[in-house]
Write an enzyme that holds these catalytic residues in place. Structure first.
Site, PDB file in Angstrom:
ATOM      1  N   LYS A 174     -10.088  13.094   7.900  1.00  0.00           N
ATOM      2  CA  LYS A 174      -9.562  12.756   9.228  1.00  0.00           C
ATOM      3  C   LYS A 174      -9.501  14.016  10.095  1.00  0.00           C
ATOM      4  CE  LYS A 174      -6.421   8.974   7.940  1.00  0.00           C
ATOM      5  NZ  LYS A 174      -7.046   7.919   8.749  1.00  0.00           N
ATOM      6  N   ASP A 197       1.753   6.671   5.265  1.00  0.00           N
ATOM      7  CA  ASP A 197       0.753   5.677   4.868  1.00  0.00           C
ATOM      8  C   ASP A 197       1.182   4.868   3.639  1.00  0.00           C
ATOM      9  OD1 ASP A 197      -1.607   4.409   5.520  1.00  0.00           O
ATOM     10  OD2 ASP A 197      -2.880   5.772   4.368  1.00  0.00           O
ATOM     11  N   ASP A 225     -12.125   7.083   3.800  1.00  0.00           N
ATOM     12  CA  ASP A 225     -10.893   6.899   4.567  1.00  0.00           C
ATOM     13  C   ASP A 225     -10.474   5.432   4.635  1.00  0.00           C
ATOM     14  OD1 ASP A 225      -8.711   7.631   6.045  1.00  0.00           O
ATOM     15  OD2 ASP A 225      -9.800   7.960   7.923  1.00  0.00           O
ATOM     16  N   GLU A 266      -9.378   3.640   2.327  1.00  0.00           N
ATOM     17  CA  GLU A 266      -8.922   3.705   0.941  1.00  0.00           C
ATOM     18  C   GLU A 266      -7.860   2.661   0.612  1.00  0.00           C
ATOM     19  OE1 GLU A 266      -7.606   5.369   3.308  1.00  0.00           O
ATOM     20  OE2 GLU A 266      -5.461   5.113   2.912  1.00  0.00           O
ATOM     21  N   ARG A 308      -7.572  -0.490   1.232  1.00  0.00           N
ATOM     22  CA  ARG A 308      -8.092  -1.763   0.712  1.00  0.00           C
ATOM     23  C   ARG A 308      -8.561  -1.618  -0.735  1.00  0.00           C
ATOM     24  NH1 ARG A 308     -12.301  -1.923   5.574  1.00  0.00           N
ATOM     25  NH2 ARG A 308     -10.577  -0.750   6.464  1.00  0.00           N
ATOM     26  N   ASP A 329      -2.609  10.360   3.364  1.00  0.00           N
ATOM     27  CA  ASP A 329      -3.993   9.961   3.581  1.00  0.00           C
ATOM     28  C   ASP A 329      -4.711  11.001   4.441  1.00  0.00           C
ATOM     29  OD1 ASP A 329      -6.391   8.695   3.928  1.00  0.00           O
ATOM     30  OD2 ASP A 329      -5.623   7.108   5.259  1.00  0.00           O
ATOM     31  N   LYS A 353       0.861  -1.195   0.000  1.00  0.00           N
ATOM     32  CA  LYS A 353       0.000   0.000   0.000  1.00  0.00           C
ATOM     33  C   LYS A 353       0.889   1.233   0.000  1.00  0.00           C
ATOM     34  CE  LYS A 353      -3.126   2.728   2.979  1.00  0.00           C
ATOM     35  NZ  LYS A 353      -3.958   2.760   4.205  1.00  0.00           N
TER      36      LYS A 353
HETATM   37  N1  BES Z   1      -4.066   4.789   6.864  1.00  0.00           N
HETATM   38  C1  BES Z   1      -5.150   4.539   7.718  1.00  0.00           C
HETATM   39  C2  BES Z   1      -4.811   3.603   8.867  1.00  0.00           C
HETATM   40  C3  BES Z   1      -3.790   4.091   9.862  1.00  0.00           C
HETATM   41  C4  BES Z   1      -4.168   4.649  11.065  1.00  0.00           C
HETATM   42  C5  BES Z   1      -2.448   3.906   9.640  1.00  0.00           C
HETATM   43  C6  BES Z   1      -3.231   5.051  11.979  1.00  0.00           C
HETATM   44  C7  BES Z   1      -1.506   4.302  10.556  1.00  0.00           C
HETATM   45  C8  BES Z   1      -1.893   4.872  11.734  1.00  0.00           C
HETATM   46  C9  BES Z   1      -6.294   3.916   6.927  1.00  0.00           C
HETATM   47  O1  BES Z   1      -6.395   4.319   5.605  1.00  0.00           O
HETATM   48  C10 BES Z   1      -7.555   4.337   7.597  1.00  0.00           C
HETATM   49  O2  BES Z   1      -7.842   5.495   7.603  1.00  0.00           O
HETATM   50  N2  BES Z   1      -8.286   3.376   8.140  1.00  0.00           N
HETATM   51  C11 BES Z   1      -9.486   3.651   8.825  1.00  0.00           C
HETATM   52  C12 BES Z   1     -10.496   2.597   8.441  1.00  0.00           C
HETATM   53  C13 BES Z   1     -11.895   2.921   8.848  1.00  0.00           C
HETATM   54  C14 BES Z   1     -12.408   4.126   8.079  1.00  0.00           C
HETATM   55  C15 BES Z   1     -12.762   1.723   8.579  1.00  0.00           C
HETATM   56  C16 BES Z   1      -9.194   3.613  10.311  1.00  0.00           C
HETATM   57  O3  BES Z   1      -8.372   2.831  10.754  1.00  0.00           O
HETATM   58  O4  BES Z   1      -9.801   4.409  11.033  1.00  0.00           O
HETATM   59 ZN    ZN Z   2      -4.672   4.946   4.713  1.00  0.00          ZN
HETATM   60 MN    MN Z   3      -7.494   6.089   5.390  1.00  0.00          MN
END
Ligand code: BES
Ligand code: ZN
Ligand code: MN
Length: 498
Positions: free
Chosen positions: A276, A287, A346, A348, A350, A269, A264
């Site tokens: 966010k 990210d 968010d 994204e 996947r 992000d 990824k």
């Molecule tokens: N890049 C983030 C995950 C992340 C969080 C990486 C903290 C490193 C540190 C990912 O794209 C994300 O935003 N995931 C969301 C998923 C949710 C919307 C289902 C998350 O973890 O909140």
């Molecule tokens: Zn992300």
């Molecule tokens: Mn995200």
């Protein structure tokens, strides 16, 4: 990255000038090299006076006795020698490196403490190479943007003295290549997102051609032609167009199916329209930690000329909010033909991996696929910074990863995937939705990815807690750890090289 030391391995006798690092154990038994310096009893006296105990990594920094032409003697403890494993050698190297800050030239004498005059256990070639790699990794700093360097540190020139020098030199040549791969990954993750755009990332990955890799970069148009609309949907909100780099190393028999790694590479992000919160958002420059690990791994495999065919695919996009960004509720068709309802922009990573994994599987028919991704905040809740989450459809691959994790101390912890969890991402309006609800967030993300890997043995490593911001230790003084490079290099070396 500045001031990396030159580290070489030699069988030569101890130099009689400069700075010497010597070892003792937890009972202050001195190594032969240390004993040789203690003819007048000055070292023993200093140990007593300082009430020093040679626990693992403890350091006693001494001015050399008057009769010696040496400047400094640095005594480093090994603790209980019988408990030392391979990761201790890296940690020891890190400790030694820290003790040598500001030193221009030094020798490290790797011989074991003598207990009751008995013949000591000897240093293996890999142990010595591990000490060298620990010194290398502990030297890394991300200081490219500091215009006023605090200490104009001299570049360290260090010789590691060991009996098994010719085997150790060979082992170090490989380990140095792996360490270079770790630092390549760290640099990519530490780099800010205004510099490391998808295009710039692809350019840096293309530099692997110099090591003999074949690198192909797909642009937006080419990805469009391949129908990668899940990935392209994420990229829509950014002025920086996406790229996919396909890095191939052909070190194995021509007909051997490749092992494949997919990363990824979200260069930043913001969350997109599902924006966010501001606090800590700067961390989202990292990210792309999964893609960085894949690039670092390919560097390692190529630089040490691994006897394997390996394919690395890194998918780079920037997730931004914009008038043209995708919206919650949008439905996209992935390259696989499966449709996805994007309920949260968010989630994204996947979406990006869905097309990258599908393409990898279809085009390269790999022996297995391992993807790395900073995929969910929930993996930090579950495992913190100590283990990456491991999700897999294959027990053998999982066990191989767990073993490599123990050996390298880049640890993984297996999490479940089941039909019940899979149901949580069924959608009313499309084949699936990109979020599963409040609970089991890391698992539903894993279930989502599994829908794009077919029957191919596959593992997903959620590295959101381990790739960046993990606690600093002896061998990592940087925000970005380079997690995954040593782990996967070891997996390949132990299980997949011919
Ligand atoms: N890049 C983030 C995950 C992340 C969080 C990486 C903290 C490193 C540190 C990912 O794209 C994300 O935003 N995931 C969301 C998923 C949710 C919307 C289902 C998350 O973890 O909140
Ligand atoms: Zn992300
Ligand atoms: Mn995200």
């Amino acid at each position: 990255m500045t001031n990396m030391p030159t580290i070489r391995i030699t069988a030569a006798a101890a130099p009689d000038k400069g700075t010497l690092v010597v070892l003792c154990d937890g009972d202050n038994n001195l190594s032969k090299s240390a004993q040789a310096l203690d003819a007048s009893g000055q070292i023993s006296r200093a140990i007593k006076a300082a009430a020093f105990k040679g626990g693992f990594g403890k350091v006693l920094d001494l001015v050399a006795p008057a009769e010696s032409a040496l400047d400094r003697i640095i005594l480093v403890g090994l603790g209980d020698v019988s408990t030392l494993g391979e990761y201790h050698w890296l940690r020891l190297g890190g400790k030694v490196r820290s003790a040598l800050i500001g030193v221009a030239k030094a020798a490290v004498m790797l011989d074991m403490p003598l207990v009751d005059g008995e013949k000591p256990a000897s240093f293996g070639a890999r142990d010595a190479a591990g000490v060298a790699q620990g010194m290398q990794l502990a030297s890394y700093r991300f200081d490219r943007y500091k215009t006023k360097k605090k200490d104009k540190a001299k570049t360290l020139n260090v010789a590691v003295h060991t009996k098994a020098a010719s085997a150790a030199k060979k082992a170090w040549a490989d380990q140095e290549a792996v360490g270079d791969g770790v630092m390549f990954a760290r640099d990519l993750v530490n780099e800010p997102a205004n510099v490391l755009t998808p295009k710039e990332f692809a350019k840096r990955a293309s530099a692997l051609k110099k090591l003999g890799c074949v690198v192909d970069v797909l642009n937006e148009k080419e990805m469009k032609a391949l129908k990668m609309d899940a990935l392209l949907g994420v990229a829509r909100g950014s002025r920086n167009p996406p790229r996919m780099a396909i890095i191939r190393w052909k070190g194995g028999p021509a007909k051997q199916k490749p092992v494949a790694f997919v990363g990824k590479g979200v260069t930043f992000d913001t969350g997109g329209i599902s924006l966010k919160p501001a606090g800590g958002m700067e961390d989202m420059k990292g990210d792309m930690g999964g893609a960085a690990a894949v690039a670092g791994l390919m560097h390692a495999l190529a630089a040490r000329k691994a006897k394997v065919n390996a394919t690395g695919i890194i998918a780079m996009v920037e997730n931004m909010p914009d008038g043209d960004a995708q919206r919650p509720g949008d439905i996209v068709k992935s390259m696989s033909g499966q449709t996805i309802e994007v309920l949260n922009t968010d989630a994204e990573g996947r979406l990006v991996l869905a097309d990258a994994l599908w393409h990898c599987n279809k085009k390269f028919k790999p022996q297995f696929m391992i993807n790395l991704a900073t995929l969910t905040g929930a993996i930090l809740v579950a495992l913190g910074n100590q283990h990456a989450g491991l999700f897999s459809n294959d027990d053998e691959l999982s066990e191989q990863l767990a073993k490599a994790g123990q050996d390298t101390n880049e640890k993984v912890w297996r999490m479940p995937l089941t039909a019940e969890y899979d149901k949580m991402i069924d959608s009313k309006n499309a084949d699936m939705k990109n979020i599963g609800g409040r609970h089991a967030g890391s698992i539903t993300a894993g279930q989502f990815l599994q829908r794009f890997v077919g029957e191919t043995p596959w593992a997903h490593l959620d590295v959101a807690g381990t790739a960046m911001g993990s606690p600093q230790n002896e061998i990592n003084k940087s925000w970005a750890s380079g997690y995954g490079v040593r782990l996967l290099d070891r997996l390949v070396a132990d299980c997949y090289e011919s």
